[in-house]
Scaffold this active site. Structure first.
Site, PDB file in Angstrom:
ATOM      1  N   TRP A 152       0.858  -1.184   0.000  1.00 29.86           N
ATOM      2  CA  TRP A 152       0.000   0.000   0.000  1.00 29.86           C
ATOM      3  C   TRP A 152       0.888   1.226   0.000  1.00 29.86           C
ATOM      4  O   TRP A 152       1.866   1.298   0.745  1.00 29.86           O
ATOM      5  CB  TRP A 152      -0.900   0.042   1.241  1.00 29.86           C
ATOM      6  CG  TRP A 152      -1.629   1.346   1.355  1.00 29.86           C
ATOM      7  CD1 TRP A 152      -2.709   1.755   0.645  1.00 29.86           C
ATOM      8  CD2 TRP A 152      -1.267   2.459   2.199  1.00 29.86           C
ATOM      9  NE1 TRP A 152      -3.064   3.026   0.995  1.00 29.86           N
ATOM     10  CE2 TRP A 152      -2.189   3.487   1.943  1.00 29.86           C
ATOM     11  CE3 TRP A 152      -0.255   2.669   3.131  1.00 29.86           C
ATOM     12  CZ2 TRP A 152      -2.131   4.708   2.607  1.00 29.86           C
ATOM     13  CZ3 TRP A 152      -0.201   3.892   3.790  1.00 29.86           C
ATOM     14  CH2 TRP A 152      -1.138   4.893   3.533  1.00 29.86           C
ATOM     15  N   GLU A 175      -3.191  -2.965  -2.397  1.00 31.70           N
ATOM     16  CA  GLU A 175      -4.281  -2.305  -1.672  1.00 31.70           C
ATOM     17  C   GLU A 175      -4.523  -0.901  -2.216  1.00 31.70           C
ATOM     18  O   GLU A 175      -3.589  -0.148  -2.480  1.00 31.70           O
ATOM     19  CB  GLU A 175      -3.923  -2.227  -0.186  1.00 31.70           C
ATOM     20  CG  GLU A 175      -4.979  -1.585   0.686  1.00 31.70           C
ATOM     21  CD  GLU A 175      -4.579  -1.543   2.144  1.00 31.70           C
ATOM     22  OE1 GLU A 175      -5.395  -1.110   2.984  1.00 31.70           O
ATOM     23  OE2 GLU A 175      -3.432  -1.930   2.467  1.00 31.70           O
ATOM     24  N   LYS A 189      -6.616   2.980  -2.040  1.00 33.73           N
ATOM     25  CA  LYS A 189      -7.131   3.956  -1.075  1.00 33.73           C
ATOM     26  C   LYS A 189      -7.745   5.115  -1.839  1.00 33.73           C
ATOM     27  O   LYS A 189      -7.231   5.521  -2.889  1.00 33.73           O
ATOM     28  CB  LYS A 189      -6.033   4.459  -0.138  1.00 33.73           C
ATOM     29  CG  LYS A 189      -6.582   5.290   1.024  1.00 33.73           C
ATOM     30  CD  LYS A 189      -5.590   5.433   2.149  1.00 33.73           C
ATOM     31  CE  LYS A 189      -6.215   6.148   3.333  1.00 33.73           C
ATOM     32  NZ  LYS A 189      -5.323   6.245   4.491  1.00 33.73           N
ATOM     33  N   ASP A 212      -9.648  -2.749   1.712  1.00 32.95           N
ATOM     34  CA  ASP A 212      -9.820  -2.256   3.077  1.00 32.95           C
ATOM     35  C   ASP A 212     -11.138  -1.495   3.087  1.00 32.95           C
ATOM     36  O   ASP A 212     -11.326  -0.569   2.297  1.00 32.95           O
ATOM     37  CB  ASP A 212      -8.643  -1.345   3.439  1.00 32.95           C
ATOM     38  CG  ASP A 212      -8.730  -0.774   4.848  1.00 32.95           C
ATOM     39  OD1 ASP A 212      -9.777  -0.206   5.196  1.00 32.95           O
ATOM     40  OD2 ASP A 212      -7.735  -0.864   5.584  1.00 32.95           O
ATOM     41  N   HIS A 229     -11.291   2.286   2.734  1.00 34.38           N
ATOM     42  CA  HIS A 229     -10.563   2.928   1.648  1.00 34.38           C
ATOM     43  C   HIS A 229     -11.428   3.233   0.427  1.00 34.38           C
ATOM     44  O   HIS A 229     -10.932   3.263  -0.707  1.00 34.38           O
ATOM     45  CB  HIS A 229      -9.367   2.065   1.232  1.00 34.38           C
ATOM     46  CG  HIS A 229      -8.260   2.076   2.229  1.00 34.38           C
ATOM     47  ND1 HIS A 229      -7.010   1.576   1.971  1.00 34.38           N
ATOM     48  CD2 HIS A 229      -8.209   2.549   3.503  1.00 34.38           C
ATOM     49  CE1 HIS A 229      -6.237   1.722   3.028  1.00 34.38           C
ATOM     50  NE2 HIS A 229      -6.955   2.308   3.971  1.00 34.38           N
ATOM     51  N   HIS A 235      -8.885  -6.108   4.568  1.00 34.62           N
ATOM     52  CA  HIS A 235      -8.565  -5.470   5.839  1.00 34.62           C
ATOM     53  C   HIS A 235      -9.874  -4.964   6.420  1.00 34.62           C
ATOM     54  O   HIS A 235     -10.564  -4.150   5.787  1.00 34.62           O
ATOM     55  CB  HIS A 235      -7.601  -4.299   5.645  1.00 34.62           C
ATOM     56  CG  HIS A 235      -6.171  -4.708   5.546  1.00 34.62           C
ATOM     57  ND1 HIS A 235      -5.141  -3.800   5.471  1.00 34.62           N
ATOM     58  CD2 HIS A 235      -5.586  -5.929   5.520  1.00 34.62           C
ATOM     59  CE1 HIS A 235      -3.984  -4.444   5.389  1.00 34.62           C
ATOM     60  NE2 HIS A 235      -4.233  -5.736   5.415  1.00 34.62           N
ATOM     61  N   ASP A 245     -11.527   7.350   6.508  1.00 34.50           N
ATOM     62  CA  ASP A 245     -10.762   6.167   6.890  1.00 34.50           C
ATOM     63  C   ASP A 245     -10.126   6.382   8.260  1.00 34.50           C
ATOM     64  O   ASP A 245      -8.917   6.525   8.395  1.00 34.50           O
ATOM     65  CB  ASP A 245      -9.692   5.883   5.833  1.00 34.50           C
ATOM     66  CG  ASP A 245      -8.871   4.655   6.167  1.00 34.50           C
ATOM     67  OD1 ASP A 245      -9.412   3.739   6.795  1.00 34.50           O
ATOM     68  OD2 ASP A 245      -7.686   4.618   5.803  1.00 34.50           O
ATOM     69  N   ASP A 283     -10.217   4.377  10.950  1.00 36.27           N
ATOM     70  CA  ASP A 283      -9.703   3.182  11.625  1.00 36.27           C
ATOM     71  C   ASP A 283     -10.200   3.041  13.054  1.00 36.27           C
ATOM     72  O   ASP A 283      -9.423   2.817  13.979  1.00 36.27           O
ATOM     73  CB  ASP A 283      -8.169   3.169  11.572  1.00 36.27           C
ATOM     74  CG  ASP A 283      -7.662   2.848  10.175  1.00 36.27           C
ATOM     75  OD1 ASP A 283      -7.908   1.724   9.715  1.00 36.27           O
ATOM     76  OD2 ASP A 283      -7.041   3.723   9.544  1.00 36.27           O
ATOM     77  N   ASP A 298      -7.417  -4.211  10.819  1.00 34.34           N
ATOM     78  CA  ASP A 298      -6.609  -3.000  10.659  1.00 34.34           C
ATOM     79  C   ASP A 298      -7.326  -1.811  11.264  1.00 34.34           C
ATOM     80  O   ASP A 298      -8.180  -1.190  10.624  1.00 34.34           O
ATOM     81  CB  ASP A 298      -6.323  -2.754   9.171  1.00 34.34           C
ATOM     82  CG  ASP A 298      -5.378  -1.572   8.946  1.00 34.34           C
ATOM     83  OD1 ASP A 298      -4.889  -1.011   9.946  1.00 34.34           O
ATOM     84  OD2 ASP A 298      -5.138  -1.217   7.780  1.00 34.34           O
TER      85      ASP A 298
END
Length: 413
Positions: free
Chosen positions: A180, A221, A223, A254, A257, A281, A289, A291, A321
């Site tokens: 990533w 990955e 984003k 993810d 993302h 993820h 994003d 998290d 993640d």
């Protein structure tokens, strides 16, 4: 009759084999991200987090040494049921006293302590190049116009593939090695094409190296944006998925993302049809994003349902993640990981007959059954799964985490 036996009987009336569901869940590994424990700092000298990502909060007890982080991971493993792997970032290299290697010169020996740790606990490892929080990651990285910077990060990714092969040789594979990049621009670009062309060239060189593709699953990955790169990211969804598909890599999604109105659960069936396998993820984006700790929420459940419905348990590599420093980090890990396991069990307890109903246009029956499932005794099945894995149930695990905080975390400076 115990509550679990009663639950089994109730699910069997819907055509669900609870024992089969529990056995399937036990075989499905979830890769636990190491970076929740120290706010994504690592051990290679980075003192701040960069690359469009950010950890918020300053809760006491952050791990600051390899031993502390390993102790914390051990505590989490005691509190979470199921089969786990451990997911490392390259910045978690462990050096001998007086030794230092930059990221382009990392070697398997710098991760031997992690291999020993994993072997002793029956874990396998996944891996990630750390293409952020570095002086050569202040701007673009694998898409940089500066050949020296591009060369540094290409060599870093190649080193990570060699380290991933080492993990597979020592512990068994496959090892998912996920690339990533944070590359992007804050404002509207003059050219979207040029950085993507350089990124493509960098990826071509990385995967041209000789490595065992059965042992190492190179994943890519995407984003949609990050802090300081709100207008453009080089590794967009179309860019990374298209490249992975064309070059036999594993696409990685993810669920933080994408644009706020996109959901990864809707993409899983397409990805499995086109790519044959998929890496995920799991996180929880709140407006962006961010998290957050994963909840037992609708999208987490839908992601797991899609994996099960697509017969994807052996085709999907799932990792977690998130990184929340505003609360107890052990609890942040534990809550999220238990919820991921809950969501997968919830999906495995869905009647397979519903897919037949759809082909027969029985949509009223499907809706009624979906709603009835919400009040089934799922919690009794989950508690049995925890019991079989010898971990605390939902009423007891928090007390164990509090004891660890009093005994260990509050003693850290």
């Amino acid at each position: 009759m115990s509550r679990f036996e009663e639950a089994k009987e109730m699910y069997s009336q819907l055509g669900v084999d609870v024992e089969e569901a529990l056995n399937s869940l036990q075989k499905f590994p979830v890769s636990v991200h190491c970076w929740q424990g120290d706010d994504v700092v690592g051990f290679d000298g980075s003192d701040s987090l960069t690359g469009g990502i950010q950890t918020t909060g300053n809760y006491p007890g952050k791990a600051s040494t390899p031993d502390e982080l390993m102790d914390d991971i051990d505590e989490v493993l005691k509190l979470v049921p199921g089969t786990k792997k451990l997911n490392l970032h390259a910045c978690y290299a462990i050096f001998e006293e007086g030794e230092k290697a930059d990221r382009d010169a990392l070697e398997p020996k710098h991760f031997k302590p992690w291999v020993d740790f994993a072997r002793q606990r029956g874990l396998k490892l996944d891996f990630n190049p750390t293409i952020f929080s570095h002086e050569k990651a202040q701007g673009l990285t694998l898409s940089s116009e500066d050949e020296e910077i591009r060369r540094f990060w290409i060599d870093h990714c190649k080193a990570c593939i060699r380290i991933s092969e080492y993990f597979a040789d020592e512990l068994g594979g496959p090892v998912v090695m996920n690339i990533w990049i944070p590359d992007g621009l804050k404002d509207l670009p003059a050219s979207r094409l040029a950085p993507r062309r350089r990124y493509l060239d960098s990826l071509n060189e990385i995967i041209s190296m000789d490595y065992d593709k059965e042992k190492v699953k190179v994943a890519l990955e995407s984003k949609v944006f990050g802090i300081g790169m709100e207008s453009y990211t080089v590794g967009s969804g179309e860019m990374t998925f298209g490249y992975a598909l064309k070059n036999g890599l594993t696409p990685l999604m993810d669920n933080g993302h994408y644009h706020p109105t996109e959901v990864v659960s809707d993409k899983i069936s397409a990805a499995l049809l086109l790519a044959g396998e998929l890496a995920l993820h799991l996180t929880r984006p709140v407006r962006w994003d961010s998290d957050h700790v994963v909840l037992f929420d609708d999208e987490t459940k839908e992601i797991c349902k899609e994996i099960v419905r697509c017969d994807g348990l052996d085709k999907v590599y799932m990792a977690t993640d998130w990184f929340d420093a505003s609360i107890n980090r052990i609890c942040a890990w534990t809550i999220g990981l238990r919820n991921v396991q809950k969501a997968m069990l919830y999906a495995l307890l869905e009647p397979k007959e519903m897919q037949v109903m759809q082909d027969q246009n029985e949509f009223t029956k499907i809706l009624a059954l979906q709603e009835n499932l919400k009040t089934m005794p799922f919690g009794d099945v989950w508690n049995e799964y925890c019991r079989r894995n010898q971990v605390p149930n939902d009423l007891d695990w928090f007390a164990e985490a509090e004891k660890y905080e009093e005994k260990v975390l509050k003693e850290r400076k």
